[in-house]
Write an enzyme that holds these catalytic residues in place. Sequence first.
Site, PDB file in Angstrom:
ATOM      1  N   SER A 258       0.804  -1.220   0.000  1.00 38.84           N
ATOM      2  CA  SER A 258       0.000   0.000   0.000  1.00 38.84           C
ATOM      3  C   SER A 258       0.837   1.271   0.000  1.00 38.84           C
ATOM      4  O   SER A 258       0.320   2.351  -0.298  1.00 38.84           O
ATOM      5  CB  SER A 258      -0.944   0.016   1.215  1.00 38.84           C
ATOM      6  OG  SER A 258      -0.212   0.163   2.417  1.00 38.84           O
TER       7      SER A 258
ATOM      8  N   LYS B 279       1.054   4.512   6.887  1.00 40.18           N
ATOM      9  CA  LYS B 279       0.526   5.328   5.791  1.00 40.18           C
ATOM     10  C   LYS B 279       1.172   6.711   5.858  1.00 40.18           C
ATOM     11  O   LYS B 279       1.881   7.047   6.802  1.00 40.18           O
ATOM     12  CB  LYS B 279      -0.998   5.492   5.906  1.00 40.18           C
ATOM     13  CG  LYS B 279      -1.793   4.204   6.011  1.00 40.18           C
ATOM     14  CD  LYS B 279      -1.821   3.399   4.731  1.00 40.18           C
ATOM     15  CE  LYS B 279      -2.622   2.107   4.913  1.00 40.18           C
ATOM     16  NZ  LYS B 279      -2.581   1.249   3.719  1.00 40.18           N
TER      17      LYS B 279
END
Length: 264
Positions: free
Chosen positions: A42, A102
């Site tokens: 991701s 993230k």
Amino acid sequence: MAEKTKAGDSLMETIKTIFWALIIAGVFRTLFFQPFWIPTGSMKDTLLIGDFLFVNKMAYGYSRHSCPFSACPISGRIWAGEPERGDVVVFRHPVTGADFVKRLIGMPGDTIQVTNGQLTVNGTPYPQQDAGLFTEIKEPQGSQGTEPACSNAPVEQGGICEKQRLIETDLSGRSYATLNVSDFPNRHQDSTNVYNVPEGHYFFMGDNRDNSQDSRVSQQLMGVGYVPYENLIGRVDRVMFSSAGRSLFYFWTWRSDRFFKKVE
């Protein structure tokens, strides 16, 4: 009898050594740096599957989530430090309790929207500069054996998987790479409603924009949603080393070009 006593003493010394080593390691992990192994794609290409890094836990101070199993007896946050826009952050998922990594996109009070793949923060579209193609082999990756999504699909096993690479620049002037797999305007990742980040919360997105479970999906749908300040664990500053194989012990698959690589 003397030999048995010596053997018993030796065993106790070994147990004491192991005990104190575990205590020291636990204190180091809680207060300073937590090891983290990247299991998914991701955050490509900033972080690759198989990257091994240490999370700087001093960057934002400490909360109950600073300890394993969120067991620290801390209310709120102590010795708090404010994260900066664009930081790559490890945090505790507000719903599942899993550790996620993230990029910090939205600060408290920000408005966020993605339109046809372009990110807009507080009414300002983030400029995107074409940076060519990101390529990788279409094959199972890491311990989970996940396969990459390809913009040039279908791609056979062992073929070259391509994604568009863009350099995005945020409101603070910080630039970083993002990946784009698809331009479908109806994809929920590429076109969203307006998000209003509440006070005391943050908004996160993966750099691999079409392949990231992040704040664009609400917690009611088991997504990340808005992340409370106390859930932040630490900042990612540098990749220590990286393995392209299924385990860090597969030393013949280590990526030498990623040793001590600074995370932008």
